[in-house]
Design a protein around this motif. Structure first.
Motif, mmCIF file in Angstrom:
data_model
loop_
_atom_site.group_PDB
_atom_site.id
_atom_site.type_symbol
_atom_site.label_atom_id
_atom_site.label_comp_id
_atom_site.label_asym_id
_atom_site.label_seq_id
_atom_site.Cartn_x
_atom_site.Cartn_y
_atom_site.Cartn_z
ATOM 1 N N ARG A 198 36.217 38.355 35.650
ATOM 2 C CA ARG A 198 34.913 38.008 35.631
ATOM 3 C C ARG A 198 33.875 38.336 37.038
ATOM 4 O O ARG A 198 33.092 37.721 37.410
ATOM 5 C CB ARG A 198 34.512 36.652 35.513
ATOM 6 C CG ARG A 198 35.253 36.004 34.180
ATOM 7 C CD ARG A 198 34.811 34.655 33.861
ATOM 8 N NE ARG A 198 35.702 34.078 32.879
ATOM 9 C CZ ARG A 198 35.682 34.072 31.519
ATOM 10 N NH1 ARG A 198 34.791 35.146 31.216
ATOM 11 N NH2 ARG A 198 36.481 33.677 30.779
ATOM 12 N N ARG A 199 34.369 39.559 37.642
ATOM 13 C CA ARG A 199 33.951 40.116 38.832
ATOM 14 C C ARG A 199 33.930 39.109 40.066
ATOM 15 O O ARG A 199 33.252 39.061 41.036
ATOM 16 C CB ARG A 199 32.320 40.606 38.582
ATOM 17 C CG ARG A 199 32.173 41.519 37.619
ATOM 18 C CD ARG A 199 30.864 42.128 37.454
ATOM 19 N NE ARG A 199 30.704 42.953 36.638
ATOM 20 C CZ ARG A 199 30.425 43.062 35.140
ATOM 21 N NH1 ARG A 199 30.160 41.908 34.879
ATOM 22 N NH2 ARG A 199 30.225 44.139 34.424
ATOM 23 N N GLY A 200 35.068 38.086 40.005
ATOM 24 C CA GLY A 200 35.073 37.556 41.159
ATOM 25 C C GLY A 200 35.412 35.805 40.777
ATOM 26 O O GLY A 200 34.223 35.312 40.684
ATOM 27 N N VAL A 201 36.516 35.346 41.035
ATOM 28 C CA VAL A 201 36.911 33.996 40.799
ATOM 29 C C VAL A 201 37.317 33.489 41.967
ATOM 30 O O VAL A 201 38.301 34.143 42.821
ATOM 31 C CB VAL A 201 37.712 33.861 39.625
ATOM 32 C CG1 VAL A 201 38.254 32.285 39.588
ATOM 33 C CG2 VAL A 201 37.086 33.967 38.276
ATOM 34 N N ARG A 202 37.324 32.377 42.394
ATOM 35 C CA ARG A 202 37.864 31.771 43.675
ATOM 36 C C ARG A 202 39.359 31.511 43.398
ATOM 37 O O ARG A 202 39.536 31.159 42.423
ATOM 38 C CB ARG A 202 36.995 30.444 44.078
ATOM 39 C CG ARG A 202 35.612 30.543 44.647
ATOM 40 C CD ARG A 202 35.156 29.084 44.895
ATOM 41 N NE ARG A 202 35.378 28.014 43.763
ATOM 42 C CZ ARG A 202 34.974 26.717 44.079
ATOM 43 N NH1 ARG A 202 34.716 26.313 45.342
ATOM 44 N NH2 ARG A 202 35.151 26.017 42.983
ATOM 45 N N PHE A 203 40.034 31.723 44.795
ATOM 46 C CA PHE A 203 41.491 31.479 44.411
ATOM 47 C C PHE A 203 41.961 30.536 45.882
ATOM 48 O O PHE A 203 41.408 30.966 46.902
ATOM 49 C CB PHE A 203 42.066 32.664 44.122
ATOM 50 C CG PHE A 203 42.571 33.394 45.293
ATOM 51 C CD1 PHE A 203 43.889 33.731 45.931
ATOM 52 C CD2 PHE A 203 41.500 34.258 45.935
ATOM 53 C CE1 PHE A 203 44.206 34.506 46.891
ATOM 54 C CE2 PHE A 203 41.721 35.083 46.890
ATOM 55 C CZ PHE A 203 43.146 35.334 47.549
#
Length: 376
Positions: A130-135
């Motif tokens: 999704r073009r960038g998820v926190r991890f």
């Protein structure tokens, strides 16, 4: 490391100051059991999914899921095969499709529970999902705690070379639990130590002096181990803050890696040579080459090699079991290194212990002499 006899050490926090992408690295004992509290403080009770490997899942996944469940968080997990071979397109695709099936959204959280392989792959999956998820990184190896979990480098390998496909994607938090290192095999622990020693060699001679005495005690001494992890993370955080995307100074963190990555590729990313073992050989080669070029004293490479030998690490190409490509083939493999600019191979060399620098002015004959000597 016998947890029953460990002396208590207070957890410590190292801040990685990158503006809006800033985060904290927590270092200490018992952090896995407190992961639920940390995750709730970071993300509330949003959806959480865990990426791990089969070996780590058997040892640490139940404790992590229990800690999350205690805070009301149900966290499904995908356990991939353990090993460097997992860092490839097929496993990345599997991880991304699984995260989509779990309905992970941008404000949700991916947890990378494992060593450098899982951290790199989970971070890359999070970067492109999704073009960038926190991890969140929960590193379970010494190598990952001191190096790969910090700094936002994520990616997978290519048949052309190591870590050639990836993205910079900073974690939201790193939890480095010293206790989990007690489950490592002696060989895996020693391999991680290769990255610890690297920090002293590249920029802190006093740290390397201390490691020459304390290094052999780290597996049994949690106080010394926590200091080694914290000092390594502090050094890396400082460099990352000054050069996040490796435009200059951050390349110093690759001391030993130009050689090491080529050797890893030559051994098929197999257990013939672990990453930290390749770094140890690579650091020794870098100092040998520096001495041949008149950049540092003749004693420095001997001191570096002697320390790695004392730690039970390989220091020569000859220490790698099995057949290897010849020197010209190894040099060709180095040509795929990420530090290549305008077709010129750059090396991290040193004016002495703790005084590394980047250069592309390397005499090819001296390079060949270093490789040949390392085979003896």
């Amino acid at each position: 490391m016998n947890s029953a006899t460990l002396t208590a050490a207070k957890p410590e926090t190292v801040a990685v100051d990158l503006g809006e992408r800033s985060y904290e690295v927590r270092i200490g004992r018992g952090l896995l059991a407190r992961a639920g509290e940390e995750i709730v403080a970071l993300a509330g009770k949003r959806r959480v999914a865990i990426l791990t490997d089969e070996t780590v899942a058997a040892r640490h996944l139940p404790a992590l899921q229990a800690a999350l469940a205690a805070q009301g968080i149900d966290a499904p997990a995908l356990a991939l095969p353990a090993g460097e071979a997992t860092k490839r397109w097929e496993r990345l695709g599997e991880a991304v499709e699984w995260l989509l099936a779990q309905k992970i959204e941008r404000k949700d959280l991916v947890i990378a529970l494992g060593g450098g392989v899982i951290g790199d792959l989970a971070g890359f999956a999070s970067a492109i999902l999704r073009r960038g998820v926190r991890f969140v990184q929960i590193p379970t190896t010494l190598l990952a705690q001191v190096d790969s979990s910090v700094g936002g480098k994520t990616g997978i390998n290519s048949p052309q070379g190591k870590n050639l496909i990836g993205a910079f994607h900073q974690p939201a938090l790193v939890l480095a639990d010293i206790d989990v290192l007690g489950t490592l095999s002696p060989r895996d622990f020693r391999a991680g130590y290769g990255e610890v020693a690297k920090y002293g060699l590249l920029g802190d001679e006093d740290f390397f002096d201390w490691l020459e005495t304390a290094g052999p005690t780290l597996f049994a001494d949690p106080i010394a181990l926590q200091r080694a992890v914290r000092q390594s993370v502090q050094m890396k955080a400082g460099i990352v803050q000054r050069d996040e995307t490796e435009q200059g100074e951050r390349a110093l963190l690759n001391l030993g890696h130009t050689f090491g990555h080529a050797l890893e590729q030559a051994t098929g990313y197999s257990d013939r040579l672990l990453h930290g073992e390749g770094v140890a050989i690579g650091c020794t080669l870098a100092f040998d080459l520096s001495a041949r070029l008149g950049l540092c004293s003749q004693e420095a490479p001997s001191r570096v090699a002697a320390h790695f030998v004392a730690m039970g690490l390989p220091s020569r190409i000859a220490d790698i079991p099995g057949d290897l490509p010849d020197d010209e083939a190894l040099i060709a493999l180095m040509g795929q290194d990420k530090k290549v600019q305008d077709g010129k191979l750059r090396f991290i060399l040193a004016h002495g212990i703790g005084r590394a620098f980047v250069t592309d002015a390397v005499d090819p004959q001296a390079l060949r002499q270093s490789l040949a000597q390392s085979r003896l």
